[in-house]
Write an enzyme that holds these catalytic residues in place. Structure first.
Site, short mmCIF file in Angstrom:
data_model
loop_
_atom_site.label_atom_id
_atom_site.label_comp_id
_atom_site.label_asym_id
_atom_site.label_seq_id
_atom_site.Cartn_x
_atom_site.Cartn_y
_atom_site.Cartn_z
N GLY A 119 0.89 -1.12 0.08
CA GLY A 119 -0.10 0.08 -0.02
C GLY A 119 0.87 1.38 -0.03
O GLY A 119 0.81 2.17 -0.84
N ALA A 175 8.49 -3.96 -5.42
CA ALA A 175 7.64 -2.86 -5.85
C ALA A 175 7.42 -2.49 -7.09
O ALA A 175 6.79 -1.51 -7.42
CB ALA A 175 8.31 -1.60 -4.96
N ALA A 176 7.82 -3.38 -8.15
CA ALA A 176 7.78 -3.05 -9.59
C ALA A 176 6.20 -3.08 -9.91
O ALA A 176 5.78 -2.13 -10.46
CB ALA A 176 8.43 -4.14 -10.48
N GLY A 177 5.58 -4.15 -9.26
CA GLY A 177 4.16 -4.06 -9.50
C GLY A 177 3.25 -3.01 -8.86
O GLY A 177 2.23 -2.35 -9.21
N ASP A 178 3.67 -2.52 -7.76
CA ASP A 178 3.22 -1.47 -6.82
C ASP A 178 3.51 -0.05 -7.68
O ASP A 178 2.27 0.83 -7.79
CB ASP A 178 3.60 -1.32 -5.60
CG ASP A 178 3.71 -2.55 -4.74
OD1 ASP A 178 3.06 -3.52 -4.81
OD2 ASP A 178 4.59 -2.85 -3.87
N ASN A 204 3.76 1.52 -0.89
CA ASN A 204 4.72 1.74 -2.30
C ASN A 204 3.76 2.57 -3.27
O ASN A 204 4.19 3.15 -3.96
CB ASN A 204 5.04 0.38 -2.66
CG ASN A 204 6.10 -0.40 -1.66
OD1 ASN A 204 6.90 0.35 -0.70
ND2 ASN A 204 6.23 -1.43 -1.74
O1 RIB Z 1 5.48 -5.27 -3.30
C1 RIB Z 1 6.44 -4.97 -2.50
C2 RIB Z 1 6.14 -5.21 -1.12
O2 RIB Z 1 5.63 -6.42 -0.48
C3 RIB Z 1 7.58 -4.71 -0.23
O3 RIB Z 1 7.80 -3.48 -0.07
C4 RIB Z 1 7.26 -5.57 1.09
O4 RIB Z 1 6.94 -4.88 2.15
C5 RIB Z 1 5.96 -6.33 0.85
O5 RIB Z 1 4.81 -5.80 1.08
#
Ligand code: RIB
Length: 312
Positions: A43, A256-259, A45
């Site tokens: 979230g 965090a690429a997907g985020d 991210n």
């Molecule tokens: O999507 C990456 C995230 O997944 C990381 O930052 C970690 O905290 C997990 O939640």
């Protein structure tokens, strides 16, 4: 502060990150290196990415829960630094701030274990208090690192409030048709799509994407963006079916690429970009993020993403 255009509901974690020569199999001990603590959480991210990627005038607010500890202070400072309104992040005395243990191997693949801590305190009883935060927002973004009943009630509240909703079904778990009917755009990766459909996971070929997205739409989601890693992504809303290729880059860390992708996609849609252009923008932001280590440490700014796009 003015009404936020984007609201992110989700987790905040302090990531404990270690480089490893290879992801350890069960029972093995491996020697890692380069240990770092980096702000993360799916979230947070997404909120951080929306804050950095939004053009001037596009505001982002985060809804979440932390403990009373130093990690909470660092995580909130990281979001504030990205321009995110943190006034709807509450604190609980009942748990410590969430953490994640992350191993990253050469080439960027990772393994993640999350201890949700305070993220698990976010419940359906919180949801009515979110109404004033989401009202007027264009998009409300969710993931699955906070309890499912809160996600489900939050999705319904967002739709009732006239917002569009984006759900990243990660970490993957089965979802009901009732929940999926409250999702404007579902954004699974290959393994999450297979789990939602009750199929054996494995590599999904681009040629399989139209059938997978149609099946997920038949389960209730209004539109689906299937993330296909280095094959890019495939969008399907029943009318438009569009494949957007990925940008080839040298990956060092996929965390965090997907985020980053989800937030960038929502930012671009909020700015009125057509879906193919919004997906291209999202692919660019995600591509930059995999070239750098860490979660929030890797998320690019709008200026960096624009420069990347004008150079390709
Ligand atoms: O999507 C990456 C995230 O997944 C990381 O930052 C970690 O905290 C997990 O939640």
């Amino acid at each position: 502060m003015s009404r936020p255009a984007l609201v992110v509901v989700g987790s905040l974690n302090m990531d404990f990150v270690c480089q490893v020569p290879a992801l350890p199999p069960p029972g093995a001990t491996v020697l890692g290196s380069d240990f770092r603590m980096i702000p993360g959480g799916k979230g947070a991210n997404q909120a951080c990415a929306a804050g950095r990627l939004g053009d001037t005038g596009l505001s982002t607010r985060m809804i979440g829960c932390v403990g009373y500890d130093l990690f909470a202070d660092h995580l909130k400072a990281s979001l504030s630094g990205a321009g995110v309104d943190i006034s709807a992040i509450r604190a609980t005395k009942s748990a410590a701030t969430g953490i994640a243990m992350i191993w990253v191997e050469p080439g960027g693949q990772n393994s993640i274990v999350v201890a949700p801590g305070a993220n698990a305190a976010l419940g359906p009883r919180d949801v009515p208090s979110w109404r004033s935060t989401v009202t007027g927002a264009q998009w409300v973004l969710f993931q699955l690192e906070t309890p499912l009943p809160a996600v489900q009630a939050g999705l319904k509240l967002a739709l009732e409030s006239g917002c569009r909703t984006m759900l990243d079904p990660a970490p993957a778990q089965p979802l009901s048709a009732d929940l999926l009917r409250s999702v404007s755009i579902l954004t699974p990766n290959e393994s999450e799509a297979c789990l939602l459909l009750g199929r054996n996971g494995g590599r999904v070929r681009l040629a399989d994407a139209p059938e997978l997205t149609a099946a997920l739409r038949a389960m209730g989601a209004q539109a689906v963006t299937l993330k296909l890693g280095d094959a890019g992504c495939f969008y399907d809303d029943g009318t438009l079916k569009h494949h957007q290729p990925a940008f080839p880059v040298k990956a060092v860390d996929a965390t965090a690429a997907g985020d980053t992708f989800n937030a960038a996609f929502a930012v671009a849609l909020t700015e009125g970009k057509p879906v193919p252009e919004a997906l291209r923008f999202a692919n660019a932001a995600a591509a930059i993020s995999v070239t750098r280590p860490g979660a929030q440490a890797s998320i690019p700014t709008r200026a960096e993403t624009n420069r990347f796009l004008s150079a390709v």
